[in-house]
Design a protein around this motif. Structure first.
Motif, PDB file in Angstrom:
ATOM      1  N   LYS A  94      25.410  37.494  37.684  1.00  0.00           N
ATOM      2  CA  LYS A  94      24.786  36.244  37.277  1.00  0.00           C
ATOM      3  C   LYS A  94      25.783  35.081  37.356  1.00  0.00           C
ATOM      4  O   LYS A  94      25.469  33.983  37.856  1.00  0.00           O
ATOM      5  CB  LYS A  94      24.248  36.393  35.856  1.00  0.00           C
ATOM      6  CG  LYS A  94      23.613  35.121  35.294  1.00  0.00           C
ATOM      7  CD  LYS A  94      23.187  35.353  33.844  1.00  0.00           C
ATOM      8  CE  LYS A  94      22.676  34.059  33.226  1.00  0.00           C
ATOM      9  NZ  LYS A  94      22.351  34.233  31.793  1.00  0.00           N
ATOM     10  N   GLY A  95      27.014  35.314  36.854  1.00  0.00           N
ATOM     11  CA  GLY A  95      28.023  34.261  36.865  1.00  0.00           C
ATOM     12  C   GLY A  95      28.420  33.844  38.266  1.00  0.00           C
ATOM     13  O   GLY A  95      28.585  32.652  38.558  1.00  0.00           O
ATOM     14  N   LEU A  96      28.567  34.831  39.142  1.00  0.00           N
ATOM     15  CA  LEU A  96      28.940  34.529  40.525  1.00  0.00           C
ATOM     16  C   LEU A  96      27.835  33.770  41.244  1.00  0.00           C
ATOM     17  O   LEU A  96      28.103  32.848  42.021  1.00  0.00           O
ATOM     18  CB  LEU A  96      29.267  35.835  41.267  1.00  0.00           C
ATOM     19  CG  LEU A  96      30.516  36.579  40.792  1.00  0.00           C
ATOM     20  CD1 LEU A  96      30.581  37.961  41.423  1.00  0.00           C
ATOM     21  CD2 LEU A  96      31.777  35.791  41.135  1.00  0.00           C
ATOM     22  N   LYS A  97      26.607  34.159  40.958  1.00  0.00           N
ATOM     23  CA  LYS A  97      25.469  33.472  41.589  1.00  0.00           C
ATOM     24  C   LYS A  97      25.393  32.026  41.128  1.00  0.00           C
ATOM     25  O   LYS A  97      25.190  31.100  41.926  1.00  0.00           O
ATOM     26  CB  LYS A  97      24.179  34.217  41.252  1.00  0.00           C
ATOM     27  CG  LYS A  97      22.946  33.632  41.928  1.00  0.00           C
ATOM     28  CD  LYS A  97      21.707  34.453  41.581  1.00  0.00           C
ATOM     29  CE  LYS A  97      20.460  33.864  42.236  1.00  0.00           C
ATOM     30  NZ  LYS A  97      19.240  34.628  41.876  1.00  0.00           N
ATOM     31  N   ASP A  98      25.596  31.800  39.812  1.00  0.00           N
ATOM     32  CA  ASP A  98      25.555  30.444  39.275  1.00  0.00           C
ATOM     33  C   ASP A  98      26.682  29.584  39.835  1.00  0.00           C
ATOM     34  O   ASP A  98      26.532  28.373  40.015  1.00  0.00           O
ATOM     35  CB  ASP A  98      25.639  30.474  37.747  1.00  0.00           C
ATOM     36  CG  ASP A  98      24.391  31.084  37.105  1.00  0.00           C
ATOM     37  OD1 ASP A  98      23.363  31.174  37.804  1.00  0.00           O
ATOM     38  OD2 ASP A  98      24.458  31.478  35.928  1.00  0.00           O
ATOM     39  N   THR A 133      45.736  38.533  39.299  1.00  0.00           N
ATOM     40  CA  THR A 133      45.529  38.357  40.741  1.00  0.00           C
ATOM     41  C   THR A 133      44.252  37.596  41.066  1.00  0.00           C
ATOM     42  O   THR A 133      43.994  37.314  42.238  1.00  0.00           O
ATOM     43  CB  THR A 133      45.469  39.737  41.436  1.00  0.00           C
ATOM     44  OG1 THR A 133      44.327  40.458  40.947  1.00  0.00           O
ATOM     45  CG2 THR A 133      46.737  40.543  41.162  1.00  0.00           C
ATOM     46  N   LEU A 134      43.455  37.265  40.054  1.00  0.00           N
ATOM     47  CA  LEU A 134      42.174  36.611  40.305  1.00  0.00           C
ATOM     48  C   LEU A 134      42.323  35.094  40.298  1.00  0.00           C
ATOM     49  O   LEU A 134      43.075  34.546  39.478  1.00  0.00           O
ATOM     50  CB  LEU A 134      41.154  37.017  39.237  1.00  0.00           C
ATOM     51  CG  LEU A 134      40.750  38.501  39.165  1.00  0.00           C
ATOM     52  CD1 LEU A 134      39.775  38.726  38.012  1.00  0.00           C
ATOM     53  CD2 LEU A 134      40.125  38.965  40.465  1.00  0.00           C
ATOM     54  N   PRO A 135      41.609  34.399  41.172  1.00  0.00           N
ATOM     55  CA  PRO A 135      41.590  32.935  41.106  1.00  0.00           C
ATOM     56  C   PRO A 135      40.905  32.470  39.816  1.00  0.00           C
ATOM     57  O   PRO A 135      40.096  33.195  39.233  1.00  0.00           O
ATOM     58  CB  PRO A 135      40.793  32.537  42.349  1.00  0.00           C
ATOM     59  CG  PRO A 135      39.970  33.737  42.690  1.00  0.00           C
ATOM     60  CD  PRO A 135      40.785  34.926  42.274  1.00  0.00           C
ATOM     61  N   ALA A 136      41.219  31.233  39.391  1.00  0.00           N
ATOM     62  CA  ALA A 136      40.735  30.730  38.096  1.00  0.00           C
ATOM     63  C   ALA A 136      39.223  30.820  37.918  1.00  0.00           C
ATOM     64  O   ALA A 136      38.743  31.286  36.874  1.00  0.00           O
ATOM     65  CB  ALA A 136      41.217  29.292  37.904  1.00  0.00           C
ATOM     66  N   PRO A 137      38.393  30.405  38.895  1.00  0.00           N
ATOM     67  CA  PRO A 137      36.933  30.495  38.692  1.00  0.00           C
ATOM     68  C   PRO A 137      36.467  31.942  38.491  1.00  0.00           C
ATOM     69  O   PRO A 137      35.632  32.227  37.628  1.00  0.00           O
ATOM     70  CB  PRO A 137      36.352  29.895  39.980  1.00  0.00           C
ATOM     71  CG  PRO A 137      37.452  29.067  40.554  1.00  0.00           C
ATOM     72  CD  PRO A 137      38.710  29.766  40.189  1.00  0.00           C
ATOM     73  N   ARG A 189      38.315  34.458  37.430  1.00  0.00           N
ATOM     74  CA  ARG A 189      38.852  34.970  36.171  1.00  0.00           C
ATOM     75  C   ARG A 189      37.980  34.544  34.997  1.00  0.00           C
ATOM     76  O   ARG A 189      37.708  35.326  34.085  1.00  0.00           O
ATOM     77  CB  ARG A 189      40.287  34.475  35.987  1.00  0.00           C
ATOM     78  CG  ARG A 189      40.959  35.074  34.750  1.00  0.00           C
ATOM     79  CD  ARG A 189      42.469  34.880  34.757  1.00  0.00           C
ATOM     80  NE  ARG A 189      42.835  33.465  34.768  1.00  0.00           N
ATOM     81  CZ  ARG A 189      43.445  32.855  35.772  1.00  0.00           C
ATOM     82  NH1 ARG A 189      43.753  33.515  36.880  1.00  0.00           N
ATOM     83  NH2 ARG A 189      43.745  31.558  35.688  1.00  0.00           N
ATOM     84  N   SER A 190      37.501  33.322  35.007  1.00  0.00           N
ATOM     85  CA  SER A 190      36.637  32.827  33.936  1.00  0.00           C
ATOM     86  C   SER A 190      35.341  33.619  33.865  1.00  0.00           C
ATOM     87  O   SER A 190      34.851  33.952  32.773  1.00  0.00           O
ATOM     88  CB  SER A 190      36.336  31.346  34.167  1.00  0.00           C
ATOM     89  OG  SER A 190      35.452  30.853  33.184  1.00  0.00           O
ATOM     90  N   ILE A 191      34.786  33.960  35.033  1.00  0.00           N
ATOM     91  CA  ILE A 191      33.537  34.733  35.071  1.00  0.00           C
ATOM     92  C   ILE A 191      33.760  36.139  34.510  1.00  0.00           C
ATOM     93  O   ILE A 191      32.945  36.653  33.725  1.00  0.00           O
ATOM     94  CB  ILE A 191      33.004  34.794  36.516  1.00  0.00           C
ATOM     95  CG1 ILE A 191      32.528  33.402  36.954  1.00  0.00           C
ATOM     96  CG2 ILE A 191      31.872  35.809  36.631  1.00  0.00           C
ATOM     97  CD1 ILE A 191      32.203  33.305  38.428  1.00  0.00           C
ATOM     98  N   VAL A 192      34.884  36.778  34.900  1.00  0.00           N
ATOM     99  CA  VAL A 192      35.184  38.133  34.427  1.00  0.00           C
ATOM    100  C   VAL A 192      35.426  38.124  32.913  1.00  0.00           C
ATOM    101  O   VAL A 192      34.942  39.006  32.190  1.00  0.00           O
ATOM    102  CB  VAL A 192      36.403  38.707  35.175  1.00  0.00           C
ATOM    103  CG1 VAL A 192      36.819  40.052  34.575  1.00  0.00           C
ATOM    104  CG2 VAL A 192      36.100  38.870  36.654  1.00  0.00           C
ATOM    105  N   GLU A 193      36.178  37.136  32.416  1.00  0.00           N
ATOM    106  CA  GLU A 193      36.441  37.035  30.980  1.00  0.00           C
ATOM    107  C   GLU A 193      35.128  36.918  30.199  1.00  0.00           C
ATOM    108  O   GLU A 193      34.929  37.588  29.180  1.00  0.00           O
ATOM    109  CB  GLU A 193      37.328  35.818  30.692  1.00  0.00           C
ATOM    110  CG  GLU A 193      38.769  35.985  31.152  1.00  0.00           C
ATOM    111  CD  GLU A 193      39.555  34.700  31.020  1.00  0.00           C
ATOM    112  OE1 GLU A 193      38.924  33.638  30.735  1.00  0.00           O
ATOM    113  OE2 GLU A 193      40.781  34.718  31.214  1.00  0.00           O
TER     114      GLU A 193
END
Length: 530
Positions: free
Chosen positions: A440-444, A465-469, A471-475
């Motif tokens: 859902k976060g990636l789609k948005d 290793t994750l880019p900021a956008p 990383r925010s979705i995973v968190e």
């Protein structure tokens, strides 16, 4: 086969306060070892698996093997404690732990590591069952509360020290992950020596006919069910032929075990103890506490590392509020119970507070302030501290001394069983929830992810290793998913409260298990043979 008869100079059936404290030192060292074995590898496992070149499924088995062996063998250890010398059995279980730890530390392949974890688990099962049985043998129930509080403190220290020590050892280049296994060996050897010097238990003469068939059926049935709930949702679907084979086979084996146990003279789990209302209700409550507590809290370390971005060492320290709450409440409640002789009110209060703590933790997310999170964890720890150990006290107080081992091991077994089931089922729910939230976060965010990534696998993502956008979705995903686990665990705590409410409070006995056993043996000898 017959147990040796007690010599004329056998130790008395009661111990002084000083002797109890001396014996407790060995028991506490042994219990610390058992807890450390289960927690020290939690933060070190990713490094261990990578160093051995093993697969993700091996990661699961290194965790599962120890838990399976410990849970499945607890009832057998409990039964053996009713038939043989408890001190020798304790020392045997510690020796098995030493062997398993050395094998694990020297492992150069994942196969030997998994086997060594099985050996460790069998030893830990003995320690889990026997430590509480020996306590009940030497300490009257009226005084057991204050000593049980000390064990609660050891449990708390071992639980918080394990992940922290594991993280430090892995991060220290001149030590490494192998010391996660070696570090418990000195404590185990110390416990063996202390028990030899301080623990004096009489050995009574009993005709022994161990139900090996029943033991095999129980272990096989439990292992089949535990393997099913551990691997379902990861290695295969919940609705699959593997589920049918493992779940169906496990149920059939346990039905066969019940039939065998009902017909044998010395059952591993005496089925008639479940006619005792106190044993039945405390067993149900222990199972539910295992599901609620272990199932909810085991994923907190992952939440700290992924959602809050903390290191393994810091993640271990962040669980201190919950452990301190458990330590304080178990110690204080134990002292008050010993002084007043009243125990039910603390079980009820513990179940209520545990339910509130789980409900509060169901409101967390990736932005929850650590101060608020600490308060929620402390509330949960306080509830668990009042409830968990005192369930064992209530059951031990209401069974014949000859069945202390069986009753104690039944409670430990069902608590471990509940923890295993809760961890496995809630782990599968976590993976699915993370997947849906990330999708859902990636789609948005309009981010396209290659097939196979963000699939909610059980490995913790490397946030650095994750880019900021991303990383925010995973968190966010892990924060929401972890909160859902506590929400799901809350009804189990409420059901434990219902079971505890229906317990009938009985006065705590003022004689130890040894003294009660001597009285029961005398009555049995005096009674006419029918």
């Amino acid at each position: 086969m017959t147990a040796p008869q007690a010599p004329d100079d056998a130790p008395p059936t009661s111990m002084t306060h000083r002797q109890i404290l001396q014996a407790m030192s060995g028991l506490m060292a042994g219990m610390f070892v058992a807890i450390l074995a289960g927690t020290v590898v939690s933060n070190a496992l990713p490094t261990i698996i990578a160093d051995l070149g093993a697969s993700q499924s091996s990661y699961t088995w290194v965790v599962t093997a120890e838990l399976l062996a410990m849970t499945a063998t607890v009832p057998l250890w409990g039964k053996l404690s009713d038939l043989f010398n408890k001190k020798l059995l304790l020392q045997l279980s510690l020796s098995m732990f030493v062997v398993g730890s050395l094998l694990a530390g020297f492992s150069h392949g994942v196969g030997l590591l998994i086997f060594s974890r099985v050996v460790q688990g069998i030893g830990a099962g003995g320690l889990t069952a026997l430590a509480q049985v020996v306590m009940a043998s030497v300490i009257p129930p009226r005084q057991l509360g204050k000593y049980a509080g000390i064990f609660g403190a050891v449990f708390a220290v071992g639980t918080v020290a394990g992940p922290l020590v594991g993280g430090v050892l892995v991060d220290t280049s001149w030590l490494g992950w192998r010391w996660c296994f070696f570090i418990g060996v000195p404590f185990a050897l110390l416990a063996i020596a202390l028990l030899q010097r301080t623990l004096r238990l009489p050995t009574t003469r009993r005709e022994v006919r161990i139900d090996w068939l029943g033991a095999f059926l129980i272990v096989a049935g439990v292992c089949a069910l535990l393997i099913w709930v551990t691997l379902a949702g990861n290695e295969f679907d919940w609705a699959s032929w593997q589920t049918g084979a493992l779940a169906g086979g496990g149920v059939l084996l346990l039905i066969a075990a019940v039939l065998v146990e009902a017909r044998t003279a010395e059952p591993v789990i005496p089925l008639d103890i479940f006619r005792n209302r106190t044993v039945t209700l405390t067993t149900v409550a222990s199972l539910l506490v295992g599901v609620a507590m272990f199932g909810g809290t085991v994923f907190l370390s992952q939440y700290f590392q992924v959602s809050l971005g903390k290191s393994p060492t810091v993640a271990g320290l962040m669980s201190l509020p919950m452990i301190l709450g458990l330590l304080v409440s178990s110690t204080v409640a134990g002292q008050v119970i010993s002084r007043t002789g009243r125990w039910k009110r603390y079980l009820v209060a513990g179940a209520v507070v545990m339910s509130v703590g789980l409900a509060l933790l169901s409101t967390i997310d990736a932005k929850t302030h650590f101060g608020l999170l600490s308060l929620y964890m402390a509330v949960l720890g306080i509830g668990v501290g009042m409830l968990m150990q005192n369930l064992v006290l209530a059951a031990q107080n209401d069974v014949p001394a000859a069945e202390l081992g069986a009753a104690t091991s039944v409670l430990s077994f069902f608590r471990s069983m509940g923890g295993t089931i809760g961890t496995s089922v809630l782990g599968a729910i976590l993976a699915n929830r993370v997947t849906s939230e990330m999708t859902k976060g990636l789609k948005d965010a309009g981010i396209t992810v290659p097939a196979g990534e963000g699939s909610g696998e059980s490995s913790v993502p490397d946030m650095s290793t994750l880019p900021a956008p991303m990383r925010s979705i995973v968190e966010h995903a892990y924060g929401v998913a972890t909160a859902d686990l506590f929400l799901i665990a809350t009804p189990f705590a409420l059901l434990a409260l219902v079971a505890v409410v229906f317990l009938k409070e009985k006065p705590l006995k003022t004689t130890s298990g040894m003294e009660r056993l001597a009285e029961e043996s005398g009555e049995a000898t005096a009674a006419p043979v029918g």
